[in-house]
Each structure stands twice: as structure tokens, then as C-alpha cells.
Design an enzyme around this catalytic site. Sequence first.
Site, mmCIF file in Angstrom:
data_model
loop_
_atom_site.group_PDB
_atom_site.id
_atom_site.type_symbol
_atom_site.label_atom_id
_atom_site.label_comp_id
_atom_site.label_asym_id
_atom_site.label_seq_id
_atom_site.Cartn_x
_atom_site.Cartn_y
_atom_site.Cartn_z
ATOM 1 N N ARG A 194 6.628 -88.806 -166.488
ATOM 2 C CA ARG A 194 7.111 -87.687 -167.118
ATOM 3 C C ARG A 194 6.294 -86.910 -168.291
ATOM 4 O O ARG A 194 6.573 -85.945 -168.486
ATOM 5 C CB ARG A 194 8.615 -87.947 -167.802
ATOM 6 N N GLN A 199 5.957 -81.824 -164.374
ATOM 7 C CA GLN A 199 7.106 -81.307 -164.807
ATOM 8 C C GLN A 199 8.353 -80.625 -163.754
ATOM 9 O O GLN A 199 9.390 -80.972 -163.826
ATOM 10 C CB GLN A 199 7.130 -80.355 -165.989
ATOM 11 N N ASP A 243 10.418 -83.362 -162.187
ATOM 12 C CA ASP A 243 11.103 -84.362 -163.007
ATOM 13 C C ASP A 243 12.704 -84.227 -162.844
ATOM 14 O O ASP A 243 13.312 -83.333 -163.585
ATOM 15 C CB ASP A 243 10.864 -84.142 -164.314
ATOM 16 N N SER A 283 14.724 -85.406 -165.935
ATOM 17 C CA SER A 283 14.976 -84.386 -166.957
ATOM 18 C C SER A 283 15.836 -83.080 -166.402
ATOM 19 O O SER A 283 16.918 -83.008 -167.242
ATOM 20 C CB SER A 283 13.762 -83.552 -167.196
ATOM 21 N N TYR A 327 9.185 -92.056 -175.640
ATOM 22 C CA TYR A 327 10.669 -92.780 -175.643
ATOM 23 C C TYR A 327 10.806 -93.383 -177.020
ATOM 24 O O TYR A 327 9.534 -93.829 -177.879
ATOM 25 C CB TYR A 327 10.584 -93.699 -174.365
HETATM 26 P P1 NAD Z 1 16.258 -91.209 -173.231
HETATM 27 O O1 NAD Z 1 17.312 -90.916 -172.230
HETATM 28 O O2 NAD Z 1 15.372 -92.443 -173.051
HETATM 29 O O3 NAD Z 1 16.893 -91.273 -174.689
HETATM 30 C C1 NAD Z 1 17.777 -90.369 -175.144
HETATM 31 C C2 NAD Z 1 17.494 -90.158 -176.750
HETATM 32 O O4 NAD Z 1 17.853 -91.428 -177.417
HETATM 33 C C3 NAD Z 1 15.973 -90.202 -177.112
HETATM 34 O O5 NAD Z 1 15.435 -89.222 -177.643
HETATM 35 C C4 NAD Z 1 15.647 -91.626 -177.919
HETATM 36 O O6 NAD Z 1 14.921 -91.466 -178.977
HETATM 37 C C5 NAD Z 1 17.157 -91.845 -178.428
HETATM 38 N N1 NAD Z 1 17.316 -92.983 -178.960
HETATM 39 C C6 NAD Z 1 17.068 -94.311 -178.716
HETATM 40 N N2 NAD Z 1 17.637 -95.254 -179.445
HETATM 41 C C7 NAD Z 1 18.106 -94.867 -180.307
HETATM 42 C C8 NAD Z 1 18.716 -95.165 -181.471
HETATM 43 N N3 NAD Z 1 18.976 -96.503 -181.877
HETATM 44 N N4 NAD Z 1 19.258 -94.234 -182.590
HETATM 45 C C9 NAD Z 1 19.194 -92.929 -181.944
HETATM 46 N N5 NAD Z 1 18.602 -92.427 -181.158
HETATM 47 C C10 NAD Z 1 17.963 -93.396 -180.214
HETATM 48 O O7 NAD Z 1 15.277 -90.009 -173.624
HETATM 49 P P2 NAD Z 1 14.783 -88.844 -172.537
HETATM 50 O O8 NAD Z 1 16.013 -87.723 -172.739
HETATM 51 O O9 NAD Z 1 14.597 -89.228 -171.322
HETATM 52 O O10 NAD Z 1 13.602 -88.222 -173.350
HETATM 53 C C11 NAD Z 1 12.705 -89.146 -174.180
HETATM 54 C C12 NAD Z 1 11.538 -88.652 -174.582
HETATM 55 O O11 NAD Z 1 10.635 -88.109 -173.377
HETATM 56 C C13 NAD Z 1 11.404 -87.479 -175.248
HETATM 57 O O12 NAD Z 1 10.471 -87.447 -176.306
HETATM 58 C C14 NAD Z 1 11.328 -86.238 -174.452
HETATM 59 O O13 NAD Z 1 10.778 -85.194 -175.182
HETATM 60 C C15 NAD Z 1 10.353 -86.962 -173.522
HETATM 61 N N6 NAD Z 1 10.028 -86.195 -172.421
HETATM 62 C C16 NAD Z 1 8.972 -85.556 -171.924
HETATM 63 C C17 NAD Z 1 8.846 -84.763 -170.809
HETATM 64 C C18 NAD Z 1 7.540 -84.244 -170.763
HETATM 65 O O14 NAD Z 1 6.619 -84.382 -171.461
HETATM 66 N N7 NAD Z 1 7.427 -83.390 -169.496
HETATM 67 C C19 NAD Z 1 9.955 -84.662 -170.159
HETATM 68 C C20 NAD Z 1 11.225 -85.389 -170.316
HETATM 69 C C21 NAD Z 1 11.301 -86.066 -171.305
#
Ligand code: NAD
Length: 400
Positions: A124, A130, A133, A136, A231
Site C-alpha cells: 500500500r 494507490q 488499493d 483503502s 501501521y
Molecule cells: P488499520 O486499519 O491497520 O488501523 C486503523 C488505525 O488504528 C491505524 O491508524 C492505527 O494506527 C490505529 N491503531 C492501532 N492500534 C491502536 C491503539 N491501540 N489505539 C489507537 N489506535 C490504534 O490502518 P489503515 O487504515 O489500514 O492505515 C494504516 C496506515 O497505512 C496509515 O498510516 C495510513 O495512512 C497508511 N496507508 C498508506 C497508504 C499509502 O501510502 N498509499 C494507503 C493506505 C494506508
Amino acid sequence: MSVSTIGVVEESAAGEHRVALSPDGVLRLRAAGCDVLVEAGAGRSAWFPDPAYVEAGARVVSKKELYGHADLVVCVQPPADVDRALLRPGQVLVGLLQPLIDPQLATSLAVAKVTAISLDGLPRTVSRAQSMDALSSQANVAGYKAALVAADTYGSYLPMFMTAAGTTRPALVLVIGAGVAGLQAIGTARRLGALVTGYDVRDAARADVLSTGATFLDLGLGVSAAGEGGYARELTAQERQAQQAALNAAISKFDIVITTAQVPGRRPPVLVSSTALTAMRSGSVVVDLAASKLGGNVEGSTAGATEVTANGVTVIGATNLPSAVPKASSTAYSRNICALLAHLIHDGELAVDTADEITAGVLITHGGEVVHPAVRALLADGGGAPESTTHTSIEKGQGG
Ligand code: NAD
């Protein structure tokens, strides 16, 4: 491997309203030189009737004809056993196959000599991936719908209203976990007029929350649990205890709590304890987006069920919210599929180049073998989904 005919199946999972390809997706694939077969009724639940597919240049066929003639079959969730039995050696199956949840599916597809490609393996953080994805795009829909479900269940208004009959205060909403779904839930609740606060364990999430105009909940723990690939990492026992105590104290002042917290390859952390639920006001609503059969972010929440606690807090164990917004989620998923296929198919041939990180991430089975390292490792480890693996992605699973 020639893949000039693409088949779109009707989803077989219970309650699944999405379809893997929209009529717009048919237009794109036709423009790329592919023939498209659509199983009769495949798009009906997503509000894409068969004539719309025909108009876009697809042929609407029976299930048998589809599996008999398609070189590559696209789906959202893995097809049911009875449908999978129709897959032929050399066929390609593309979908959100979740092979870390069900690695035996990968084994059976390998035995059937089907090439399996799973969008949840996509790297990702690779910017050229992107547009492909699907995790997302679907998390975005889930976050949006979570805010609507909460608003619909809450017995009062989200915005402040000043009327001749009096003034109502805006609802106070807390979103725990500010990843893709959480940020969309924050944005949606704000657009509905609520006063929104976001919280996450990753430091980087603070700026993301503030950029939406919401407030960031600072628990004063001085911990940033950023892990690999953007993550979160799992908290230590001590960090967890401190977080729980601080959250217990903070949660009771909110009317609505939406939780979206996941940790790659691990059971989702419990962030709303029964102590916190007991302290909440009657009429409050908690939506647990992480709810799965392995648990969720809310103590006692049940995946797929809505329960009301003795003190009047409605706890919703939300599952498959993207399916509840089927047209939008299917449209986005269809674009993800088209982008991935454009990357993988050249001149009607599937390029299986595992030196390419996108291909290496999504390719699960090929040539009669399970080829994805994380899935192979899981199978070598006993062949069952690990106790701690949540409804998570193989891309995430690699980091966990
Ligand atoms: P996810 O579904 O794995 O988790 C959701 C959120 O829960 C995350 O922000 C995580 O930090 C938070 N979390 C985990 N444990 C926690 C706790 N104990 N207390 C509070 N919060 C907690 O996350 P996601 O939506 O798949 O995205 C994760 C990361 O990936 C983010 O940084 C996002 O920006 C990044 N991402 C990047 C891209 C890209 O660069 N193209 C695309 C998608 C996601």
C-alpha cells in the site's frame, strides 16, 4: 497466459451486495481489448442492472457459461465452494481472497491449478499501486457508513440546532483509530455537524486528525506506536494498561464512539472496556468497526450484532459496512480491479513477474503451487489462520 476474456461473477457470500466490476469497468476493459462476460444478476444488488452491462459492451451469461469461457474471473469475496468447483486449470481468480484468514483456500486453488490474485496483498505504500488499493477504497466506505450508522442510531441530533423549541447541543463524537476508515468517519461526522475528536497511537495520525478540523485526544502517554509501513505496532502490556486507564476516563464524556483500530496480524486491541461502557450516558452509541469473530475494539461487542447495555449504551458490532453502500464501494472496487488488471495484463497476456513488487504482493497461487511467502509460511505452520490474525490483509500480515 492468455486472459482476453474477463468474467464477473455474482457474489455468493451471505449479505454481500457488492459486485467486482461496474458497467464503467466493462467500458475500460473493452477499451483495453478484453471481452467481458457478466453473470446474470451479478450487479443487481449494487444497482447495476444487466442491461447497463450489455450497453457497456459485456455479454450477460449464466454462471456455467461464465466459468466455462472466462480466462480470468473477478470477484469481491472468494466464491462459495460450489462455485469454486467450476474453476478450470489455467483460469485466474482475482478478488479480496483473504488467504491469511483462510489459507486452505489458497491450497485448494493451487491444487485446482488456478492462479489466484488477491488485492489485499497489494503493497500500500507504493505510490503507483494507490489506484489499485482496494483495502483503502473499502475502508473509506466503511468509515463513512460507520458515521451514518452511528447518527441513525443516536437518539438526538448531531449538529447544534437553535429553534423556537429550544437549543440542542451538538453531539460529541470520538473516533479511535485514525487510519483510512477513521479519518473518513471523522470527516463524515464533522460534515453532519458533530463536535469530533480523533485518537490514534501513531504520532503521524495527530496531524491527520487536526487537518480534518477535528480535535486530537491527547492521553498524555508520551507513546508513539508507529510500526512498519505506516501501521501501528502492538502496545506493550504496560503501555496498554496506561492507555486503557486514560481512555476509561476520557470516553464517558462522548455521545458517540467509533472504533477502527487494527494492528497488523494481531487481534484488534480492546480500547473501550466494559468499565468505560458502564460510565457512558444512556443513549450513547458505540460502533465497533474492528468487530470480527476474534473480538473487536469494544469489550463484549459481537460481530454483526447490535446490543444495548444495562445502562442504555447501544453497541454495534459492524461488519462489512462497504456492502451497505454497494454502489459506491463497487464503483471504487471496480476501478481498483481495472487498475490492477492494466498493470498485470499486456497484449491479452497475464504477466507473472514476481520481480515486480506489486505482482509479488498479490500473487497467491500459480503453476499449481502456493507462491505467496506469507501464505506459504502460514500453511507450513499448520495450515490454519493464526489465533491472533484478525480480518486483516496479507500485506499487513507480512509486517505483523
Ligand atoms: P488499520 O486499519 O491497520 O488501523 C486503523 C488505525 O488504528 C491505524 O491508524 C492505527 O494506527 C490505529 N491503531 C492501532 N492500534 C491502536 C491503539 N491501540 N489505539 C489507537 N489506535 C490504534 O490502518 P489503515 O487504515 O489500514 O492505515 C494504516 C496506515 O497505512 C496509515 O498510516 C495510513 O495512512 C497508511 N496507508 C498508506 C497508504 C499509502 O501510502 N498509499 C494507503 C493506505 C494506508
